[in-house]
Design a protein around this motif. Structure first.
Motif, PDB file in Angstrom:
ATOM      1  N   TYR A  66       0.898  -1.540   0.118  1.00 51.19           N
ATOM      2  CA  TYR A  66      -0.294   0.068   0.042  1.00 51.19           C
ATOM      3  C   TYR A  66       0.738   1.673   0.165  1.00 51.19           C
ATOM      4  O   TYR A  66       0.161   2.424  -0.783  1.00 51.19           O
ATOM      5  CB  TYR A  66      -1.048  -0.194   0.846  1.00 51.19           C
ATOM      6  CG  TYR A  66      -2.302   0.995   0.977  1.00 51.19           C
ATOM      7  CD1 TYR A  66      -3.195   1.000   0.012  1.00 51.19           C
ATOM      8  CD2 TYR A  66      -2.011   2.351   2.196  1.00 51.19           C
ATOM      9  CE1 TYR A  66      -3.833   2.096   0.185  1.00 51.19           C
ATOM     10  CE2 TYR A  66      -3.211   3.242   2.017  1.00 51.19           C
ATOM     11  CZ  TYR A  66      -4.681   2.945   0.787  1.00 51.19           C
ATOM     12  OH  TYR A  66      -5.210   3.711   1.190  1.00 51.19           O
ATOM     13  N   VAL A 117       1.971   2.243  -3.234  1.00 57.03           N
ATOM     14  CA  VAL A 117       0.703   2.331  -4.201  1.00 57.03           C
ATOM     15  C   VAL A 117       0.407   3.714  -3.625  1.00 57.03           C
ATOM     16  O   VAL A 117       0.042   4.438  -4.610  1.00 57.03           O
ATOM     17  CB  VAL A 117      -0.702   1.378  -3.446  1.00 57.03           C
ATOM     18  CG1 VAL A 117      -1.937   1.640  -4.471  1.00 57.03           C
ATOM     19  CG2 VAL A 117      -0.598   0.258  -4.433  1.00 57.03           C
ATOM     20  N   ASN A 132       0.089  -6.804  -6.321  1.00 56.08           N
ATOM     21  CA  ASN A 132       0.011  -5.822  -6.695  1.00 56.08           C
ATOM     22  C   ASN A 132       1.386  -4.838  -6.958  1.00 56.08           C
ATOM     23  O   ASN A 132       0.457  -3.837  -7.971  1.00 56.08           O
ATOM     24  CB  ASN A 132      -0.265  -5.188  -5.462  1.00 56.08           C
ATOM     25  CG  ASN A 132      -1.224  -4.356  -5.313  1.00 56.08           C
ATOM     26  OD1 ASN A 132      -1.736  -3.344  -6.113  1.00 56.08           O
ATOM     27  ND2 ASN A 132      -2.008  -3.388  -3.800  1.00 56.08           N
ATOM     28  N   ALA A 187       1.923  -2.299 -10.000  1.00 51.84           N
ATOM     29  CA  ALA A 187       1.545  -1.094 -10.491  1.00 51.84           C
ATOM     30  C   ALA A 187       2.576  -0.717 -10.700  1.00 51.84           C
ATOM     31  O   ALA A 187       2.146   0.858 -11.533  1.00 51.84           O
ATOM     32  CB  ALA A 187       1.380  -0.563  -8.958  1.00 51.84           C
ATOM     33  N   ALA A 201      -4.151  -2.629 -11.022  1.00 56.64           N
ATOM     34  CA  ALA A 201      -3.361  -3.540  -9.883  1.00 56.64           C
ATOM     35  C   ALA A 201      -3.545  -3.937  -9.364  1.00 56.64           C
ATOM     36  O   ALA A 201      -3.673  -5.076  -8.570  1.00 56.64           O
ATOM     37  CB  ALA A 201      -2.505  -2.738  -9.546  1.00 56.64           C
ATOM     38  N   TYR A 202      -4.634  -3.548  -8.049  1.00 60.36           N
ATOM     39  CA  TYR A 202      -5.264  -3.945  -7.538  1.00 60.36           C
ATOM     40  C   TYR A 202      -5.988  -4.552  -7.437  1.00 60.36           C
ATOM     41  O   TYR A 202      -6.397  -6.574  -6.727  1.00 60.36           O
ATOM     42  CB  TYR A 202      -6.263  -2.756  -6.132  1.00 60.36           C
ATOM     43  CG  TYR A 202      -7.079  -2.918  -5.375  1.00 60.36           C
ATOM     44  CD1 TYR A 202      -7.191  -3.097  -4.022  1.00 60.36           C
ATOM     45  CD2 TYR A 202      -8.692  -3.748  -5.605  1.00 60.36           C
ATOM     46  CE1 TYR A 202      -7.832  -3.082  -3.686  1.00 60.36           C
ATOM     47  CE2 TYR A 202      -9.463  -3.993  -5.322  1.00 60.36           C
ATOM     48  CZ  TYR A 202      -8.794  -4.552  -3.833  1.00 60.36           C
ATOM     49  OH  TYR A 202      -9.818  -4.559  -2.582  1.00 60.36           O
ATOM     50  N   SER A 256      -3.836  -8.318  -8.209  1.00 54.06           N
ATOM     51  CA  SER A 256      -3.789  -8.500  -6.897  1.00 54.06           C
ATOM     52  C   SER A 256      -4.433  -9.584  -6.418  1.00 54.06           C
ATOM     53  O   SER A 256      -4.588 -10.824  -5.949  1.00 54.06           O
ATOM     54  CB  SER A 256      -2.529  -7.430  -6.233  1.00 54.06           C
ATOM     55  OG  SER A 256      -3.980  -6.479  -5.925  1.00 54.06           O
ATOM     56  N   TYR A 257      -6.132  -9.697  -5.925  1.00 54.79           N
ATOM     57  CA  TYR A 257      -6.860  -9.994  -5.524  1.00 54.79           C
ATOM     58  C   TYR A 257      -7.216 -11.204  -5.723  1.00 54.79           C
ATOM     59  O   TYR A 257      -8.273 -11.726  -5.639  1.00 54.79           O
ATOM     60  CB  TYR A 257      -8.275  -8.848  -4.725  1.00 54.79           C
ATOM     61  CG  TYR A 257      -7.613  -8.119  -3.566  1.00 54.79           C
ATOM     62  CD1 TYR A 257      -7.198  -8.895  -2.277  1.00 54.79           C
ATOM     63  CD2 TYR A 257      -6.683  -6.989  -3.542  1.00 54.79           C
ATOM     64  CE1 TYR A 257      -7.307  -8.930  -1.357  1.00 54.79           C
ATOM     65  CE2 TYR A 257      -6.330  -6.390  -2.322  1.00 54.79           C
ATOM     66  CZ  TYR A 257      -6.153  -6.977  -0.866  1.00 54.79           C
ATOM     67  OH  TYR A 257      -5.514  -6.762  -0.385  1.00 54.79           O
TER      68      TYR A 257
END
Length: 555
Positions: free
Chosen positions: A271, A274, A422, A426, A445-446, A449-450
């Motif tokens: 994060y 990000v 992520n 990103a 990108a989020y 990642s999930y």
């Protein structure tokens, strides 16, 4: 020890408890939208807004990094076990946890305030070190000093809330954030009256502006914690400071927490990357999108997650923990997958509807004041977040199963894959695009990642518990996809006809169009759900109707 009964009413009980929390979350989110609207109207959507928003998000990031993982995931199963096994119903254990946490959070908060310049250096793009942005950097540091005491209040709010959850009091934690939003709205309204909308959406702040916004934000977080405290006594718990930490079971909790802390570190490192990349978008171009747009659209997208998924997961976690303690893996699997289908019954149609209403919704929420000329910059990020929400829902609920089983080390390794994806995605996507598309690139990108997280967490938990009723889930997903696809098509047709009337509607008209389009989508989806016998959808609808239907008192 008596085994937990497994009857057909379990899902109804979970939905009923979830409905109590969801009601509070709905009101909280609605007031949160007002806050988001006023914030954009006051500060805009460019660099000026990012300076405050990045500084104000740091306390929550650091709280999660330092203690959030333990409080949110590890603590509830341990509280439930202490209540079931300790002679005093877990009161002494709970008092020790609160005492230790308060001491830790207080010391850390003081140290963070002193370290504010170094903290901000981690989150701001290197361009903020240049002379042209020196004033903006100073404002960000000042905001950080005002906001970092929130770390203490975030931690104590979540801790007390989890104590209440473990004792079956789910509502207060979901309703308390309304106080924060009310205070934030009042502060922003006062800001607009005193200072007016930002005239320079790329400039720094005055000392008075920093004082009002910074202290006002911290006051709101403190209020939501203070409101929870009286509910402890009504839940049957009286706090007494305890400093006898050795040999009392806290070591086991902290050992479980080690892997959760590592999990959170991985998550927060991702994060941080990000946020730093987001700050580069607004720092490098007047048309850039950055953290304010990314976080504001994320707020909208998280509504069904907060209202439905978090409410259901919070209601089911004590039951999952109890089933794990009974070594009832089939029961755990059944409870978890029923909850997953109930959550996806709401999340899937919402995710498909987002691209249809994105521009109009952006106009309604952010098309005011300093952000009025730039509301369309929000729409791409808002539209793209839907897919990530669906993947995140699966991943989030699978992790509740791991936490109930105390498999925190497994969660850490899964999160390494999520965080790594992520970061890489990103970096690649932001470098491959221009400043205007920085926020949409971070949204993609989020989602990537999930997607990785959902696949890995589902597969590992499936093997661990001996199956997750996958065939039933697939049948549900196929029917839900048909219903959601057709309802989205109906909504898209409605939106097309409405936009034929006017290409750039006033925000009031756009609000009407959002409501009409959404109502068409929901009506068609619910009707198709009944035709296709999607019991997960009809059960959620019936639960809501029971809650809102007027109750007649017998004469």
């Amino acid at each position: 020890m008596t085994a937990i009964r497994d009857d057909g009413s379990e899902r109804d009980r979970v939905l009923a408890n979830g409905a109590v929390m969801a009601a509070g979350t709905v009101v909280s989110r609605m007031s949160g939208f007002v806050r988001s609207t006023l914030l954009a109207a006051a500060l805009g959507a460019q660099l000026h807004a990012d300076v405050f928003n990045i500084a104000n998000t740091i306390p929550n990031m650091l709280y999660i990094l330092l203690a959030g993982g333990i409080f949110n995931a590890v603590l509830v199963p341990q509280l439930v076990r202490a209540m079931r096994n300790d002679p005093d119903g877990g009161d002494a254990y709970t008092s020790r946890v609160i005492t230790l946490a308060a001491l830790f959070l207080a010391v850390v908060s003081v140290l963070l305030v002193l370290a504010a310049p170094w903290v901000m250096e981690l989150l701001l793009d290197s361009r903020f070190s240049e002379p042209a942005l020196a004033a903006q950097r100073d404002s960000a540091i000042d905001f950080a000093r005002y906001c970092l005491p929130q770390v203490f209040f975030y931690g104590m709010f979540v801790l007390v809330g989890q104590v209440l959850n473990a004792r079956g009091r789910f509502g207060p934690m979901m309703w308390a954030p309304i106080a924060n939003n009310v205070i934030s709205v009042a502060v922003l309204a006062l800001y607009l009256v005193v200072f007016g909308p930002a005239q320079d959406v790329f400039g720094a702040f005055s000392a008075d502006e920093e004082l009002l916004l910074g202290l006002g934000s911290t006051l709101g977080i403190a209020a939501q914690f203070v409101i929870l405290v009286p509910y402890l006594r009504s839940a049957g718990f009286r706090y007494r400071p305890r400093f006898d930490f050795r040999g009392t079971g806290l070591g086991h909790t902290l050992r479980l927490g080690v892997w959760t802390v590592l999990f959170v570190i991985v998550n927060q490192v991702a994060y941080t990357v990000v946020v730093r990349l987001a700050s580069s978008g607004t720092a490098s171009s007047a048309d850039g999108t950055g953290y304010s747009i990314y976080s504001s659209t994320f707020l909208i997208v998280m509504v069904p997650h907060s209202v439905v998924t978090v409410s259901l997961a919070t209601a089911i976690l004590p039951r999952l923990s109890a089933r794990a303690a009974e070594d009832d893996l089939p029961g755990l699997s059944r409870s978890l997958t029923d909850t997953l289908r109930s959550a996806l019954a709401v999340v899937l149609p919402f995710a498909l509807l987002l691209p249809v209403i994105a521009t109009d919704l952006a106009n309604v929420v952010w098309g005011h004041g300093a952000a009025a000329a730039h509301y369309e910059l929000y729409a791409p990020s808002l539209a793209l977040f839907g897919a990530g929400l669906a993947f995140f829902t699966v991943h989030y609920l699978m992790l509740r199963g791991f936490y109930a089983l105390e498999r925190t080390r497994t969660v850490f390794w899964i999160q390494c894959a999520v965080g790594g994806t992520n970061i890489v995605a990103a970096l690649v996507l932001v470098r491959a695009t221009d400043a205007e598309h920085t926020s949409p690139a971070l949204v993609l990108a989020y989602s990537a990642s999930y997607l990785v997280g959902a696949v890995i967490s589902y597969a590992v938990l499936h093997r661990l518990v001996g199956g997750l009723r996958t065939a039933r889930l697939v049948r549900f997903l196929v029917r839900a996809a048909i219903a959601a696809g057709l309802s989205t098509a109906a909504a898209a047709g409605t939106a097309y006809l409405l936009h034929r009337a006017a290409g750039d509607p006033h925000w009031v008209v756009a609000a009407v169009w959002v409501v009409v389009t959404t109502c068409v989508d929901v009506a068609v989806f619910v009707a198709l759900a009944r035709v296709l016998r999607l019991g997960e959808v009809t059960t959620v609808v019936d639960t809501i109707l029971r809650r809102v239907r007027p109750r007649h008192v017998p004469s």
